[in-house]
Design a protein around this motif. Sequence first.
Motif, mmCIF file in Angstrom:
data_model
loop_
_atom_site.group_PDB
_atom_site.id
_atom_site.type_symbol
_atom_site.label_atom_id
_atom_site.label_comp_id
_atom_site.label_asym_id
_atom_site.label_seq_id
_atom_site.Cartn_x
_atom_site.Cartn_y
_atom_site.Cartn_z
ATOM 1 N N THR A 26 0.793 -1.224 0.000
ATOM 2 C CA THR A 26 0.000 0.000 0.000
ATOM 3 C C THR A 26 0.825 1.274 0.000
ATOM 4 O OG1 THR A 26 -1.713 -1.130 1.239
ATOM 5 C CG2 THR A 26 -1.812 1.262 1.214
ATOM 6 N N VAL A 27 1.724 1.397 0.961
ATOM 7 C CA VAL A 27 2.408 2.675 1.149
ATOM 8 C C VAL A 27 3.258 3.035 -0.076
ATOM 9 C CG1 VAL A 27 3.985 3.983 2.608
ATOM 10 C CG2 VAL A 27 2.301 2.451 3.646
ATOM 11 N N PRO A 28 4.129 2.152 -0.570
ATOM 12 C CA PRO A 28 4.813 2.498 -1.820
ATOM 13 C C PRO A 28 3.845 2.623 -3.001
ATOM 14 C CG PRO A 28 5.973 0.739 -0.670
ATOM 15 C CD PRO A 28 4.647 0.893 0.007
ATOM 16 N N GLY A 29 2.817 1.754 -3.037
ATOM 17 C CA GLY A 29 1.901 1.777 -4.169
ATOM 18 C C GLY A 29 1.148 3.087 -4.287
ATOM 19 N N ILE A 30 0.724 3.653 -3.154
ATOM 20 C CA ILE A 30 -0.046 4.890 -3.194
ATOM 21 C C ILE A 30 0.859 6.117 -3.218
ATOM 22 C CG2 ILE A 30 -1.701 6.325 -1.930
ATOM 23 C CD1 ILE A 30 -2.980 3.817 -0.857
ATOM 24 N N PHE A 31 1.939 6.103 -2.451
ATOM 25 C CA PHE A 31 2.669 7.337 -2.196
ATOM 26 C C PHE A 31 4.015 7.447 -2.898
ATOM 27 C CE2 PHE A 31 -0.063 6.585 1.508
ATOM 28 C CZ PHE A 31 -0.840 7.734 1.437
ATOM 29 N N ALA A 95 14.268 2.207 3.631
ATOM 30 C CA ALA A 95 15.215 2.835 2.706
ATOM 31 C C ALA A 95 14.515 3.537 1.550
ATOM 32 C CB ALA A 95 16.192 1.787 2.167
ATOM 33 N N LEU A 96 13.336 3.043 1.147
ATOM 34 C CA LEU A 96 12.610 3.684 0.048
ATOM 35 C C LEU A 96 12.361 5.162 0.319
ATOM 36 C CD1 LEU A 96 9.845 1.043 -0.831
ATOM 37 C CD2 LEU A 96 11.735 1.762 -2.300
ATOM 38 N N PHE A 97 12.079 5.497 1.584
ATOM 39 C CA PHE A 97 11.718 6.868 1.923
ATOM 40 C C PHE A 97 12.836 7.620 2.646
ATOM 41 C CE2 PHE A 97 7.748 4.480 1.579
ATOM 42 C CZ PHE A 97 7.022 5.305 0.729
ATOM 43 N N ALA A 98 13.905 6.926 3.029
ATOM 44 C CA ALA A 98 15.033 7.576 3.708
ATOM 45 C C ALA A 98 16.063 8.022 2.677
ATOM 46 C CB ALA A 98 15.650 6.624 4.725
ATOM 47 N N VAL A 99 15.657 8.874 1.774
ATOM 48 C CA VAL A 99 16.536 9.346 0.702
ATOM 49 C C VAL A 99 17.454 10.439 1.260
ATOM 50 C CG1 VAL A 99 16.619 10.393 -1.589
ATOM 51 C CG2 VAL A 99 14.750 8.833 -0.989
ATOM 52 N N PRO A 100 18.767 10.324 1.054
ATOM 53 C CA PRO A 100 19.691 11.358 1.556
ATOM 54 C C PRO A 100 19.283 12.756 1.080
ATOM 55 C CG PRO A 100 20.917 9.444 0.808
ATOM 56 C CD PRO A 100 19.487 9.202 0.429
ATOM 57 N N SER A 101 19.494 13.740 1.932
ATOM 58 C CA SER A 101 19.004 15.092 1.673
ATOM 59 C C SER A 101 19.632 15.748 0.447
ATOM 60 C CB SER A 101 19.243 15.978 2.903
ATOM 61 O OG SER A 101 20.631 16.007 3.228
ATOM 62 N N ALA A 183 7.921 5.829 7.616
ATOM 63 C CA ALA A 183 8.379 4.496 7.225
ATOM 64 C C ALA A 183 8.910 3.713 8.422
ATOM 65 C CB ALA A 183 9.460 4.615 6.147
ATOM 66 N N LEU A 184 9.592 4.385 9.336
ATOM 67 C CA LEU A 184 10.102 3.700 10.528
ATOM 68 C C LEU A 184 8.962 3.171 11.390
ATOM 69 C CD1 LEU A 184 12.999 6.136 11.507
ATOM 70 C CD2 LEU A 184 13.261 3.734 10.842
ATOM 71 N N LEU A 185 7.933 3.972 11.572
ATOM 72 C CA LEU A 185 6.802 3.545 12.398
ATOM 73 C C LEU A 185 6.056 2.386 11.758
ATOM 74 C CD1 LEU A 185 4.931 3.953 14.826
ATOM 75 C CD2 LEU A 185 3.697 5.671 13.478
ATOM 76 N N LEU A 186 5.713 2.526 10.488
ATOM 77 C CA LEU A 186 4.971 1.462 9.820
ATOM 78 C C LEU A 186 5.844 0.224 9.608
ATOM 79 C CD1 LEU A 186 2.877 3.438 7.171
ATOM 80 C CD2 LEU A 186 2.185 2.612 9.424
ATOM 81 N N GLY A 187 7.156 0.407 9.475
ATOM 82 C CA GLY A 187 8.053 -0.732 9.326
ATOM 83 C C GLY A 187 8.072 -1.614 10.560
ATOM 84 N N ALA A 188 7.991 -1.017 11.738
ATOM 85 C CA ALA A 188 7.946 -1.806 12.969
ATOM 86 C C ALA A 188 6.673 -2.641 13.033
ATOM 87 C CB ALA A 188 8.030 -0.879 14.180
ATOM 88 N N VAL A 189 5.552 -2.046 12.630
ATOM 89 C CA VAL A 189 4.292 -2.794 12.587
ATOM 90 C C VAL A 189 4.382 -3.926 11.560
ATOM 91 C CG1 VAL A 189 1.824 -2.628 12.119
ATOM 92 C CG2 VAL A 189 2.995 -0.765 13.301
ATOM 93 N N MET A 190 5.000 -3.648 10.434
ATOM 94 C CA MET A 190 5.146 -4.648 9.383
ATOM 95 C C MET A 190 5.915 -5.872 9.878
ATOM 96 S SD MET A 190 7.256 -4.404 5.762
ATOM 97 C CE MET A 190 6.473 -2.880 5.286
ATOM 98 N N LEU A 191 7.038 -5.640 10.551
ATOM 99 C CA LEU A 191 7.865 -6.746 11.021
ATOM 100 C C LEU A 191 7.095 -7.628 12.001
ATOM 101 C CD1 LEU A 191 10.564 -8.202 11.190
ATOM 102 C CD2 LEU A 191 11.263 -6.577 12.963
ATOM 103 N N ALA A 192 6.407 -7.019 12.949
ATOM 104 C CA ALA A 192 5.646 -7.803 13.921
ATOM 105 C C ALA A 192 4.584 -8.660 13.232
ATOM 106 C CB ALA A 192 4.995 -6.872 14.942
ATOM 107 N N ALA A 193 3.900 -8.081 12.264
ATOM 108 C CA ALA A 193 2.841 -8.811 11.568
ATOM 109 C C ALA A 193 3.399 -9.977 10.748
ATOM 110 C CB ALA A 193 2.060 -7.858 10.668
ATOM 111 N N LEU A 194 4.505 -9.766 10.070
ATOM 112 C CA LEU A 194 5.098 -10.838 9.259
ATOM 113 C C LEU A 194 5.492 -12.026 10.130
ATOM 114 C CD1 LEU A 194 7.357 -8.751 6.821
ATOM 115 C CD2 LEU A 194 5.127 -9.791 6.323
ATOM 116 N N LEU A 195 6.034 -11.759 11.305
ATOM 117 C CA LEU A 195 6.433 -12.849 12.207
ATOM 118 C C LEU A 195 5.218 -13.619 12.721
ATOM 119 C CD1 LEU A 195 9.253 -11.020 14.207
ATOM 120 C CD2 LEU A 195 9.543 -12.785 12.453
#
Length: 451
Positions: A26-31, A95-101, A183-195
């Motif tokens: 969702t997040v990469p697909g929409i944003f 990393a998708l959203f942590a693009v260097p400034s 991305a950091l916040l949603l990534g933590a939720v993602m990891l828990a759900a995958l496990l």
Amino acid sequence: MTNVRLPLRALVPFAAGSIGMGIWVTVPGIFLLYFLTDVLGVPPQVAGLALLLPNVADIVVHPWVGRLSDAGLARVGHRRRLMLAGCVVVLAFVALFAVPSDLHGTTAALWVSVALVAGNLLYSCYQVSYLATPADLGIGYHERTRLMGYRSVVIIVSVLLAGVAAPLVAGDDPGVGDYTGMALLLGAVMLAALLVGITGVARLNQAAPGTPTQPGHRGGLLVALRDRQFRALTASYLTVAITMNLVLAAMPYFAEYELGRSSLTPVLIAAFMAPAVLTTPLWVLVARRLGKQRSLLAAQSAFVAGASVLALGASAGLPLLLAAVATLGVAFAAMQLMPLSMVPDVIAAAGPAGTASAGSYTGVWTAAEATGGALGPYAYSACLAAGGFVATTAGEHATQSPGALAAVRYGFTLLPALLMTIAIVLQRRYTLDERAHTAAPRAVAQEKAVG
């Protein structure tokens, strides 16, 4: 067929794994397309290629991962090792959203492309094995629909929550740092759900173990590619995937440039996803009565009607537009549920060779899904480029030409309607379901009589 009813203690954690999958989709697909063109200043044609080219590798990677998954099942009796490796996709997501400034334009697009290549490979390790689970189990036609119904509800809820939460967490007129925090916040939720999903797969395998592969029945990619029913189903699903990913990628543009308020993006997402959540259990009942094929064709036709109404644009009024978006959401629920519960039907109909090739089937299937995920945003970016859409960086605003505004509207409405019409034509080539739907209650009755 085996008359087994799967327990909730296995269904719920299995479905929960789709929360993590839903966030990645969702997040990469929409944003991500909007992030490239309106935050990083990437021209739309370059942004489209940055999302398309990394996904071309999926055509090769996903079937190869499917073969690895089949080999793992034959060697150790389960697919969970590959799923565990796939959980590393969380790092690529951030990393998708942590693009260097100091990166903008083409160099920023290159950064995103590299992260997307890594993420797609890791995600395929989880997704292919996860979606092979229904074919691994000793369950029948209707129980496959019930299993994927639970999964569909959860993934649609996760798409809804992620689609609404992401812009809220990022804030108004966000910059790269805001997207990184999201991305950091949603990534933590993602990891828990995958496990948790891995736990669910283990419990399902315990509750309804399938028939082990017999000696002499070797699986392989060619078994899937030679299956006429699978080819028809996959071709239609590829077109559906292109269409749905185009619609999701276009929503932020439609909200900002057609409706005049970027804050309406989460409203459109909610209007799309909430009806999908509510109607998925109803689609399970409809499929039990009408069969999966007829239910899917009805949903695809409803999508065409809803997209045609949206072509009226802002002049139609927000209530009518939201009703049309809700119609797309209702159709989306069926287009998530039906095809994914039809794949294990195809595998079962292929006999022992199909069972031994379940990972290869799902590898080809997820390659089609990933290709749709790339081609959808690319098709919309091509519309924007053809209309002369002007890209901007965070904090900048450009006045778009009438041609660009027309591309925003009709790329979101008429193009999806055309693509879904093609999907209907392709879907009608699938003929297995009528026999499978008719045979399902008879098989259950016979097993009850024998028992």
